[in-house]
Scaffold this motif. Structure first.
Motif: not given
Length: 180
Positions: A82, A105, A115, A118-119, A121-126, A128
């Protein structure tokens, strides 16, 4: 996810600013990561040949090297890593290129360990994320165009100035006013 000798996730930090690199390293080590560091594209390649990394933080501008080349190389050899691109030179053009080359990211400096983690763990798009952002100013559009041209020229200021139809010193002054 692989683990280092002491059981923590493995992390490669590719950062040419020694003070910032040390700060990041210490912060991630306190969180249990097994951290390796590199200050250039060549060092990053050597580290990637020696160790499999779960995560990587790559600075966009590494002296004369491009962090985008590091992202591409690292993703080619370790596709499960990642990768987070961290930069003081944020632009839409470089963000798009970083993602296309394999980054998960893209964060603009200043960013801290929270920050970055957090990036990771947020490999998928959002879906929202709001799409009705503010309109870009002419100065922002100019800046993004200059930066896109710099990326296309591999940060060669003389070539970028030629393509933009600017004198090299004029482009250098614009770059000094607003860091990439």
């Amino acid at each position: 996810m692989s683990t280092g000798q002491d059981g923590g996730a493995t992390l490669l930090i590719v950062e040419d600013d020694p003070a910032f690199g040390r700060t990041l390293r210490r912060s991630f080590e306190r969180r249990g990561y097994q951290v390796s560091s590199a200050t250039s594209a060549r060092e990053a390649d050597e580290q990637a040949k020696a160790t499999d990394f779960d995560y990587a933080v790559v600075d966009l501008k590494l002296g004369n090297d491009s962090g985008l080349a590091v992202v591409q190389s690292l993703h080619a050899t370790q596709p499960d890593t990642h990768i987070v691109v961290l930069t003081g030179y944020a632009s839409i053009a470089t963000a798009v290129e970083a993602i296309k080359l394999g980054a998960a990211h893209y964060l603009a400096k200043p960013s801290n360990t929270d920050d970055i983690e957090a990036a990771f763990s947020s490999a998928q798009g959002n879906p929202e994320v709001p799409v009705d952002g503010r309109k870009s100013s002419i100065k922002t559009l100019e800046w993004e165009y200059i930066h896109q041209t710099l990326v296309e020229c591999d940060f060669n200021i003389s070539e970028a100035a030629r393509r933009l139809g600017l004198h090299r010193r004029t482009l250098a002054r614009k770059l000094e006013k607003r860091r990439i």
